[in-house]
Design an enzyme around this catalytic site. Sequence first.
Site, mmCIF file in Angstrom:
data_model
loop_
_atom_site.group_PDB
_atom_site.id
_atom_site.type_symbol
_atom_site.label_atom_id
_atom_site.label_comp_id
_atom_site.label_asym_id
_atom_site.label_seq_id
_atom_site.Cartn_x
_atom_site.Cartn_y
_atom_site.Cartn_z
ATOM 1 N N ASP A 100 26.788 36.903 43.647
ATOM 2 C CA ASP A 100 27.010 38.154 42.913
ATOM 3 C C ASP A 100 25.789 39.062 42.843
ATOM 4 O OD1 ASP A 100 29.745 38.075 42.409
ATOM 5 O OD2 ASP A 100 29.458 36.589 40.824
ATOM 6 N N ASP A 160 36.238 38.879 45.564
ATOM 7 C CA ASP A 160 35.291 39.690 44.785
ATOM 8 C C ASP A 160 34.057 40.058 45.603
ATOM 9 O OD1 ASP A 160 36.788 37.591 43.545
ATOM 10 O OD2 ASP A 160 35.837 37.959 41.626
ATOM 11 N N GLY A 217 44.042 29.251 50.954
ATOM 12 C CA GLY A 217 43.750 30.094 49.808
ATOM 13 C C GLY A 217 44.036 29.351 48.515
ATOM 14 N N ARG A 231 42.745 41.476 39.186
ATOM 15 C CA ARG A 231 41.408 41.983 39.523
ATOM 16 C C ARG A 231 41.032 41.674 40.965
ATOM 17 N NH1 ARG A 231 39.378 40.802 35.313
ATOM 18 N NH2 ARG A 231 38.049 39.022 35.788
ATOM 19 N N TRP A 235 39.625 44.345 43.456
ATOM 20 C CA TRP A 235 38.416 44.210 44.300
ATOM 21 C C TRP A 235 38.774 44.463 45.763
ATOM 22 C CZ3 TRP A 235 35.155 44.963 40.855
ATOM 23 C CH2 TRP A 235 34.860 44.124 39.781
ATOM 24 N N SER A 347 39.003 35.816 32.049
ATOM 25 C CA SER A 347 39.560 34.580 32.617
ATOM 26 C C SER A 347 40.566 34.001 31.650
ATOM 27 C CB SER A 347 38.455 33.539 32.825
ATOM 28 O OG SER A 347 37.599 33.927 33.857
#
Length: 386
Positions: A100, A160, A217, A231, A235, A347
Amino acid sequence: MKTFDLPVLDNTAAAAALDEACDQVRINLPLYTDRCQNHSSVNNLYPACDNNQWTCGFWPGEVWLAYERTGEESFKQSALTLVDSFAYRIDHKIEVDHHDMGFLYSPSCVAAYKLVGSEKARDAAIKAADQLISRFQEKGQFIQAWGEMGAPENYRYIIDCLLNLPLLYWATETTGDNKYADIAHRHITTCLANSFRPDGSTYHTFFMNPDGTPSHGATCQGYKDDSFWARGQAWGVYGSVLSYRYTKNPEYLDTFRKALNFYLTRLPDDLVPYWDMIFTTGTEEPRDSSSAAIVACGLLEAAKYLPADEAAACDKLARQMMGSLVKNYAVHDHKPGAGQILHGTYSKKSPYNTCTPEGVDECTSWGDYFYMEALTRLTKDWQLYW
Ligand code: GLY
């Protein structure tokens, strides 16, 4: 593209909402200058935290946006104090063993370099880009998201990461060294091959086999592996456009269209999705307002590159989404520690996912940041931090 019958936010209303958001940033400066803002609020107020979360870049991003809007010196000084903290963090490798780096260093340090020419910020952001490319796995051609490098339970990347790639494009631009953009290119190629399903929905995380072939996945924060974590979808929408911005690869715009079209089919009437888009109108599940703000930014960025009629449709959709956020989700009770938009979900635990529950039906630091970014985009020709 699906259309909706909702009011649009005009430029004057966007400017007024941005001014109100800047007022909240001003009230919060004493709380989060020497410390950082927690990833999400608790009962709609943010605790302060050390600079050790993946989300700590969003608050300085809000401060820089407030500085751009107002020119007030106090915003600049506060954001530069935060730059010192980010430089210390990367120099001392404090909680940076994950991907990140873009979320952390683009809205804090790349912004500081672009806006006020801070060389300290540029240096920190380049070090963050070096840290990010150190997580590249040759076998499978991806940036490993979390955990010990090569550990089988963590041999995966996540959707993300598309928002971390702009740090690499920027690092190539600023240093002239193509190694950063090259890894961004290789990662997104793997991501586009595996993470987007044929209907345009997305997997949150994607595992690779040790020999580099795709495995499967899975979700961490979505409801279940084959559902549609809102989300992650957001993203995918914004992240694909950001890579288009830097590369002009038409495949990335096609990905944007695919991801957006799926997203639009799963929205409730006010255009703010439930936290997982497996849930639709009539459910009691919480929303994720942050996804709406992220998608609005993606739409406004995409509108720069699309043919005129498609661009106009994207602009209208972004203004409808932002209109809904301003009208029904924006914080008006401005007290120390409050955020910008209510009803985000960080979350939420489900019987099928692996996340730690936190920040359910709360403000989220990235929701607040992208809300301000989208409003800023509606008030001027904004130069991106990404
Ligand atoms: N990047 C983690 C999240 O969006 O919650």
